[in-house]
Design an enzyme around this catalytic site. Structure first.
Site, PDB file in Angstrom:
ATOM      1  NE  ARG A  98      21.780  25.504 -21.869  1.00  0.00           N
ATOM      2  CZ  ARG A  98      20.742  25.870 -22.613  1.00  0.00           C
ATOM      3  NH1 ARG A  98      19.933  24.957 -23.104  1.00  0.00           N
ATOM      4  NH2 ARG A  98      20.504  27.134 -22.865  1.00  0.00           N
ATOM      5  CD  GLU A 143      10.858  16.496 -12.768  1.00  0.00           C
ATOM      6  OE1 GLU A 143       9.998  15.983 -12.009  1.00  0.00           O
ATOM      7  OE2 GLU A 143      10.584  17.413 -13.570  1.00  0.00           O
ATOM      8  CG  HIS A 167       4.323  -2.256   9.766  1.00  0.00           C
ATOM      9  ND1 HIS A 167       4.443  -2.499   8.414  1.00  0.00           N
ATOM     10  CD2 HIS A 167       5.164  -1.210  10.037  1.00  0.00           C
ATOM     11  CE1 HIS A 167       5.314  -1.646   7.889  1.00  0.00           C
ATOM     12  NE2 HIS A 167       5.761  -0.852   8.840  1.00  0.00           N
ATOM     13  CG  ASP A 225      -1.854  -1.082   1.341  1.00  0.00           C
ATOM     14  OD1 ASP A 225      -2.521  -1.353   0.333  1.00  0.00           O
ATOM     15  OD2 ASP A 225      -1.955  -1.691   2.416  1.00  0.00           O
TER      16      ASP A 225
END
Lengths: 499, 499
Positions: B380, B434, B285, B178
Site C-alpha cells: 500500500r 463501503e 407486482h 419502497d
C-alpha cells in the site's frame, strides 16, 4: 489542560483512598479506572483503540452500575439485560467494565489485551469471553444483532409472561458510533425496530465527531434525532454531557419507561477525553496514546502517572457490589420461576424446551414423505412441507424472508406475522432488508429460546454477507433457506427459447 | 371499475385518432400506450412485472417528454440527463418509453421482452440496450449509482465550466421504490448525497404501499419526508397524484430549481393501476395479469381490448418529437463546445482526454522504481507512490476510501477532498459506507470523464459485494484498492507472540 469546562461530575463529596490520597468522588474514581485500564492495555499491546473507552467510560459506568440487571456469576441467566458494543473496536471499555463488576476476566486478562490466545481480543468475540453477547467490530452488525435480541425478548415475553409472572422481561442496551450510523445497516435496523415498536431496545449513540480520516463533517451531517424520529424512535439528545452520569442515568431511566418505541440517546462525547494533545482528534481513535501522552492524560485525570493497570481497592469493592446484586437478582427471578413452574407447568415446560431445544419424541412424525413416483417437486415446496410439519412440534422454530415468502415458501401456516402487538406470532417479514434479516436472526439465536430461519434468493445473500460471515464465526445455529428460483427460471427459459 | 376518483388527467380537450376513434387527450393516450405495451409484453413473456409500469407511466411520460434533455440518436452524448430506474424490475416502463421517444428499441424488441438473446431482458442491462445507463434490479443499487453520476457531473462541471460556457450541466433522475428505501443502501446514498448537496440529483419515490408479501404496513412505516429532510434533502410530497402529469411536472420543475440539495419527490401511486381485480395488490407486482384481467384493464383505460402492442400513429408522432428535439439539444451543445474549444483550448483538450482516457506520453515517467536493496515495503506504500505519480498526468483519475485512508494510503496529495462547494477536488471520503463507495464509483465510471478508484480493507468488501458484482457484470473499469493490513498485522502479531 483544564477539564472543568465539561467534566461536570459533582466533586463536592470527596472520597479518600487509603492506598493513595486521591481526592475524588467514587464514581469518578471508577470511571478513571476504566479509562486508565483501557489506556494501559492498549499501550502495552501497542495496538488498539483507547479514545472511545476514555470518552464512554462514564456512560458505561452509569449503565452497568445503575441500570443493567445481570449476574456476573452466571453470564447465561436467560432474563439478564443484554449489552451490545456495536462499536466493537472500543472493546477495552467492555473488558474493563466486565472485569470491574466481577465477570471472569482477570486483571491478567486485561494485561493480555490483543495477545494471541487471550480472552481479550482486539474486538469482542462471542463464546470466548464471559459477558460478551455477540461478536462485534464490523460496524452496524451489533446494532442489528441487538434488534434480533429485542425481537426474541418480545416474542418470548408474549408467549410466556402471564402478567403476574413476567418471566422474560429485560432490556437490550447498545452502544453505537458514527460509523454504525453511516453504514446502511443502521437504516435496516432502525426502520424495522421502529416499525415493530421494540420498546426494550435502548441505544446510546456516541456522537464524537471524529472518524479515521478526520472530522465527521468531511462526510457526515445527518440530523440524527430527526432521522430516528422518522423511524418512530423515542429520541433524547443530551448534548455535551459525556461526563454527566446523572444526566446519562436519567436518560436511561426515561428510555426504560417508554414501552412502545425503541429509544435513542444521543450523547456528544470527546474521543480521547483528557488527553492533552489527542482529545478530539482521530489520533486517539486507533493507536496507543504513547508514553508521554499517557502520563499527561493520567495527570489530567488526577491519576498517579506511575501506576499502570491500577484498580484502587475502593473502586474494586464499589464495583464488585454488582456480584452480590446480580446473585440476588437472579435468585429473585429463580424463585419467581419456581412459583411459575407450579402455577403454569405447561408454559414452564415449553420455556425449558425452547431454551434447550431438545427434539421431542416424534417431532419429525409429520414430515411428508415423497416417492419418485410422485413426480418432480421444487425443493422449496418440499421445504415448505417440512417447515409446516416440524413447527407443529417445535414451538421455538420461527423465521421468515426478506419479502419473498411467496417464492421462498417459508410461511408457518399455523401462525401469523410478528407485528407490533402480535409479538407471539412466528412468521417474520423483514421487508426488503436482507442484511438485518440475517444479523437479527443471529441476535435471536444469541438471545436463546428461539431457533431462527432466514430465507431469500441466493444472489441476495450478497446483501447480508457480513452478517452471515459473523454468524459462521460465532457458530450460530441460524438456518438459511436459499432459493435459487431465478436460476431455475432462467435455465428453464433458456431451454424453452431454444429452437 | 370507475377510475374517475383519481384519474385526474384533464379530459376537457379531446383528441381523436384516425385509426380508431379513441377520444382521449394525447397525453393520456401516450400514457396508456406505455401501460399497455408493458402489460402486453409481460403477458407474452408470461413473466415480468406489469404493475409498476402501469402506475408510473404518467410520471415517466412527464419526465421524458417535459423535462429530460437527451438525444435518442446519440445515447452517449456526454451532457445528456441521466435516468436510472432503481426499481429495475419495472424495466418494461423504461423499454416502452425508450421505444416511443425514438431510441433504437423496436416494437419487435418489446415483443421479445425477457427472451433469450433479446435486448429487452427482465431487468435493464447496461451495454445491452441503448439508453440504459446502468444495470439495475438488486434494490438500492440504481440509487447509489445515480449518486455517483451526480458526483461525476458536479466534479466535471467544477473543472470545465466557465460560467459563460457550462459544458457539463445536466441532471440525474432516478425512480425508486419502497424496496430501494428499505435496503440499507438507501441510507448510505441519501446521507452522502445530502451531505455533498448534490442539487442535480432528483429522485422520484414510487410509494405504492405494496411489497411481495403484502401491504408495506407489515414491515415498513418510515416517515420518508422527515427521514430525507434529516439527510438534508429537498422534499416534496405530492400525495395521491400518480396520474396528474401537471402536478408531477411542477414537482420536477421545483426540484430542478434547487441547486444546493438533492430532491425527493414522493408520489403515492397504485400498483397495477386500472386493473379491476389486481390494482393495489401484490399480485400486480411480479406476474402477468392474465388474459381476462388484461381485457378488463384495457377496457378500464378506454383502450381497444383486441389490440396488442398497439402504438397509435398519433402517439408515435407525438412522442417521436423527442428525436428532433434531442438532435437540436445536442447540436446546440456541440456548437457551444465548438466555441469553447476556441476560447478554452486547454480545458477542451483536457475534457476530451478525460472522456477518452487515452494515456498521454510519459504518463508513467514519475512512477517510483524500487530495488530489492531498498528493503521491504508495504504494497500500500508502493501503491501510494504510484497513485501520486500517475495522478499528476492523469487528471481524470480520482477516488478514495471508506474512511480508511491512513491505512489504504490512497490520498492524492496534490488535491483536497471532494466536498460541498469543492467539487473540483479529487479525493473522496465516503465515510464508513463501503456499499455506496463501490456503487457510486460505478456511477462515476458510468457517467464518463472519470476513472474512479475505491479502497478498503479486504474483509469490508463484503459490505459492498452486490455493487462489486454489478460492476463486474457491467465490465466497468473501476479500480478497487484492497488492503489486507489487518491480515498482515495479525500474522505479524502471531509471529511475534510465539515463544
Amino acid at each position: 489542560m483544564h477539564l472543568a469546562h465539561w467534566n461536570i461530575i459533582d466533586r463536592s463529596i470527596v472520597y479518600s483512598d487509603h492506598q493513595l490520597d486521591i481526592k475524588m468522588k467514587i464514581e469518578e474514581k471508577c470511571i478513571n479506572t476504566i479509562r486508565c485500564l483501557a489506556i494501559d492495555a492498549v499501550e502495552k499491546a501497542n495496538s488498539g483503540h483507547p479514545g472511545t473507552p476514555m470518552a464512554l467510560a462514564p456512560a458505561a459506568y452509569a449503565l452497568w452500575m445503575k441500570h443493567m440487571r445481570y449476574n456476573p456469576s452466571n453470564p447465561n441467566w436467560i432474563n439478564r439485560d443484554r449489552f451490545v458494543l456495536s462499536n466493537g473496536h472500543a472493546s477495552m471499555l467492555q473488558y474493563a467494565i466486565l472485569h470491574l463488576v466481577g465477570y471472569k476476566i482477570s486483571l491478567d486478562d486485561i494485561k493480555n489485551f490483543r495477545q494471541w490466545g487471550s480472552n481479550t481480543p482486539g474486538h469482542p468475540e462471542y463464546r470466548l469471553t464471559p459477558g460478551i453477547e455477540t461478536t462485534t467490530g464490523p460496524l452496524g452488525q451489533g446494532l442489528m444483532n441487538a434488534v434480533g435480541m429485542a425481537i426474541a425478548e418480545a416474542h418470548l415475553a408474549a408467549i410466556f409472561n402471564t402478567g403476574t409472572y413476567n418471566i422474560i422481561d429485560h432490556n437490550t442496551y447498545v452502544f453505537c458510533s458514527d460509523g454504525d450510523f453511516m453504514e446502511g445497516a443502521s437504516n435496516e435496523a432502525a426502520s424495522i425496530a421502529g416499525h415493530f415498536g421494540l420498546g426494550k431496545l435502548i441505544v446510546l449513540y456516541d456522537d464524537n465527531h471524529i472518524t479515521i480520516e478526520g472530522n465527521t463533517s468531511l462526510t457526515y451531517s445527518d440530523e440524527v434525532s430527526k432521522r430516528f424520529e422518522a423511524y418512530h424512535w423515542h429520541v433524547q439528545n443530551l448534548g455535551d454531557k459525556g461526563n454527566d452520569i446523572k444526566a446519562i442515568s436519567e436518560a436511561f431511566s426515561n428510555a426504560e419507561k417508554v414501552s412502545d418505541k425503541p429509544s435513542l440517546i444521543i450523547l456528544r462525547t470527546h474521543i480521547g477525553y483528557g488527553s492533552t494533545n489527542k482529545q478530539d482528534t482521530s489520533e486517539a481513535h486507533g493507536s496507543p496514546l504513547g508514553v508521554d501522552e499517557v502520563k499527561l492524560t493520567k495527570e489530567n485525570y488526577g491519576w498517579p502517572a506511575d501506576k499502570f493497570f491500577w484498580v484502587p481497592d475502593e473502586v474494586k469493592s464499589h464495583m464488585n457490589q454488582a456480584i452480590e446484586k446480580g446473585k440476588m437478582l437472579e435468585e429473585k427471578w429463580q424463585k419467581k420461576f419456581g412459583d411459575y413452574k407450579i402455577k403454569f407447568p405447561d408454559l414452564a415446560k415449553q420455556l425449558n424446551a425452547s431454551l434447550h431445544q431438545d427434539l421431542p419424541a416424534g417431532w419429525d412424525n409429520k414430515i411428508p414423505v415423497y416417492q419418485p413416483s410422485d413426480g418432480p417437486k421444487a425443493t422449496r415446496e418440499i421445504s415448505a412441507g417440512v417447515i409446516n410439519a416440524v413447527t407443529l412440534s417445535l414451538p421455538w422454530l420461527m423465521g421468515g424472508s426478506a419479502d419473498l415468502e411467496p417464492s421462498t415458501k417459508t410461511l408457518i401456516k399455523s401462525s401469523g406475522y410478528f407485528e407490533k402487538g402480535k409479538y407471539g406470532n412466528r412468521n417474520m417479514d423483514w421487508g426488503i432488508r436482507e442484511h438485518v434479516m440475517c444479523a437479527a436472526s443471529s441476535g435471536m439465536s444469541l438471545h436463546g429460546g428461539i431457533r431462527p430461519y432466514a430465507a431469500t434468493f441466493f444472489i441476495f445473500t450478497d446483501y447480508a454477507r457480513p452478517a452471515i460471515r459473523l454468524a459462521c464465526i460465532m457458530q450460530l445455529p441460524v438456518i438459511y433457506g436459499i432459493t435459487a428460483k431465478n436460476i431455475v427460471d432462467t435455465a428453464n427459459k433458456m431451454l424453452s427459447s431454444r429452437h
